[in-house]
Scaffold this motif. Structure first.
Motif, short mmCIF file in Angstrom:
data_model
loop_
_atom_site.label_atom_id
_atom_site.label_comp_id
_atom_site.label_asym_id
_atom_site.label_seq_id
_atom_site.Cartn_x
_atom_site.Cartn_y
_atom_site.Cartn_z
N PHE A 21 3.48 7.43 -4.65
CA PHE A 21 3.58 6.00 -4.35
C PHE A 21 3.80 5.76 -2.86
CE2 PHE A 21 5.30 4.95 -8.87
CZ PHE A 21 4.01 4.96 -9.37
N ARG A 22 4.68 6.52 -2.25
CA ARG A 22 5.03 6.27 -0.85
C ARG A 22 4.02 6.84 0.14
NH1 ARG A 22 10.40 7.25 -2.99
NH2 ARG A 22 11.59 5.28 -2.88
N ASN A 23 3.48 8.00 -0.18
CA ASN A 23 2.67 8.73 0.81
C ASN A 23 1.21 8.88 0.43
OD1 ASN A 23 5.10 9.34 2.35
ND2 ASN A 23 5.58 10.82 0.74
N GLY A 24 0.83 8.35 -0.72
CA GLY A 24 -0.56 8.42 -1.14
C GLY A 24 -1.44 7.42 -0.42
N SER A 25 -2.66 7.29 -0.89
CA SER A 25 -3.68 6.52 -0.19
C SER A 25 -3.35 5.04 -0.03
CB SER A 25 -5.01 6.66 -0.92
OG SER A 25 -4.89 6.21 -2.27
N PHE A 26 -2.55 4.47 -0.93
CA PHE A 26 -2.24 3.03 -0.86
C PHE A 26 -0.78 2.76 -0.52
CE2 PHE A 26 -2.00 4.35 -5.32
CZ PHE A 26 -0.68 4.03 -5.62
N GLY A 27 0.00 3.79 -0.26
CA GLY A 27 1.43 3.61 0.00
C GLY A 27 1.72 2.69 1.17
N HIS A 28 0.84 2.72 2.18
CA HIS A 28 1.06 1.92 3.40
C HIS A 28 0.93 0.42 3.15
CE1 HIS A 28 -3.30 2.14 3.02
NE2 HIS A 28 -3.40 1.11 3.85
N LEU A 29 0.38 0.03 1.99
CA LEU A 29 0.20 -1.39 1.71
C LEU A 29 1.50 -2.09 1.34
CD1 LEU A 29 -3.10 -1.24 -0.41
CD2 LEU A 29 -2.86 -1.91 2.00
N PHE A 30 2.56 -1.30 1.06
CA PHE A 30 3.80 -1.87 0.58
C PHE A 30 4.94 -1.65 1.56
CE2 PHE A 30 1.32 -0.66 -3.19
CZ PHE A 30 1.14 -1.92 -3.72
N GLU A 31 5.72 -2.69 1.72
CA GLU A 31 6.90 -2.64 2.59
C GLU A 31 7.96 -1.71 2.03
OE1 GLU A 31 10.40 -5.83 3.56
OE2 GLU A 31 8.33 -6.54 3.80
N GLN A 32 8.19 -1.79 0.73
CA GLN A 32 9.15 -0.91 0.07
C GLN A 32 8.60 -0.51 -1.30
OE1 GLN A 32 13.43 -1.49 0.36
NE2 GLN A 32 13.11 -3.37 1.54
N HIS A 33 9.10 0.63 -1.80
CA HIS A 33 8.66 1.17 -3.08
C HIS A 33 9.90 1.37 -3.95
CE1 HIS A 33 5.89 2.39 0.11
NE2 HIS A 33 4.92 2.37 -0.79
N PHE A 34 9.93 0.70 -5.10
CA PHE A 34 11.07 0.77 -6.01
C PHE A 34 10.62 1.50 -7.28
CE2 PHE A 34 11.48 -3.06 -3.41
CZ PHE A 34 12.72 -2.86 -2.84
N ILE A 35 11.28 2.62 -7.56
CA ILE A 35 10.86 3.50 -8.65
C ILE A 35 12.03 3.66 -9.61
CG2 ILE A 35 9.98 5.79 -9.23
CD1 ILE A 35 9.10 5.62 -6.04
N SER A 36 11.80 3.31 -10.86
CA SER A 36 12.89 3.28 -11.84
C SER A 36 13.61 4.62 -11.96
CB SER A 36 12.35 2.84 -13.21
OG SER A 36 11.41 3.79 -13.70
#
Length: 218
Positions: free
Chosen positions: A134-149
């Protein structure tokens, strides 16, 4: 082509938070499911029982309260089987790979938001093993933060996970728009005053956000 198909979507003062599974991702293919059954050594006649066993311990896996090994051991126990470490690894790889294919039309909508200067974030019920993707894959840069349960030990639709997201983003509930394919997860967010949208297609999502943009601009 619709003239708004590639135009930026600007929602100043709002943060659009996206679920991952079956919003950004597409569901695993029939071929992927067949491969998982083959690795598990499950015949077609037992497929329904396998999928019931597969989903039963998913919530604690997503909450980070059981490990990947414990998850697959629980599936095995329900099926009356035992899988060695090598087989569990193959099951894990096949399972994760099946959820990595993405809906490119959804990504295009997210890119339009980013192009419009709209803040975006990701909120997924997923094990901690997805965090790097989620954070470092191809689309990770599109998000300001990543929240993972699996990292937060909270799962949707628990109100606490939405409150955590609001606090981390530094916004009030009425500043957040939440996109999820599950109505119960959207309802959980709306109970806190968050604007929700049940995802059915990228086209409907685009129309929803364009309408929200008009409302903000008015």
């Amino acid at each position: 082509m619709n003239s708004t198909a590639r135009s930026p979507i600007s929602l100043p003062g709002r943060v659009v938070v996206f679920d991952y599974g079956e919003v950004i991702s597409v569901e695993p293919t029939a071929a992927n499911r067949a491969e998982l059954l083959a690795i598990a050594g499950v015949a077609d006649v037992d497929a329904d029982a396998f999928w019931t066993a597969y989903w039963a311990p998913r919530a604690p896996l997503d909450a980070g309260t059981i490990s990947i090994r414990e998850y697959w051991d629980a599936v095995a126990a329900t099926m009356g089987r035992q899988w060695d470490t090598a087989t569990v690894h193959l099951l894990w790889v096949c399972d994760v790979t099946g959820w990595m294919s993405v809906n490119t039309a959804t990504l295009a909508v997210i890119e339009r938001l980013v192009a419009g200067g709209t803040r975006t974030a990701l909120l997924s019920n997923a094990g901690a093993d997805y965090s790097g993707f989620f954070r470092n894959g191809s689309f990770g840069h599109l998000f300001e933060q990543h929240f993972i349960s699996g990292e937060l030990h909270l799962v949707k639709p628990d109100a606490a996970i939405y409150q955590h997201v609001l606090d981390a983003l530094g916004i009030a509930a009425d500043q957040m728009i939440f996109i999820d394919n599950r109505a119960d997860n959207v309802a959980g967010a709306e109970d806190l005053g968050i604007t929700g949208h049940v995802f059915t297609s990228a086209e409907q999502l685009s129309a929803f956000l364009e309408t929200a943009q008009v409302g903000v601009s008015a």
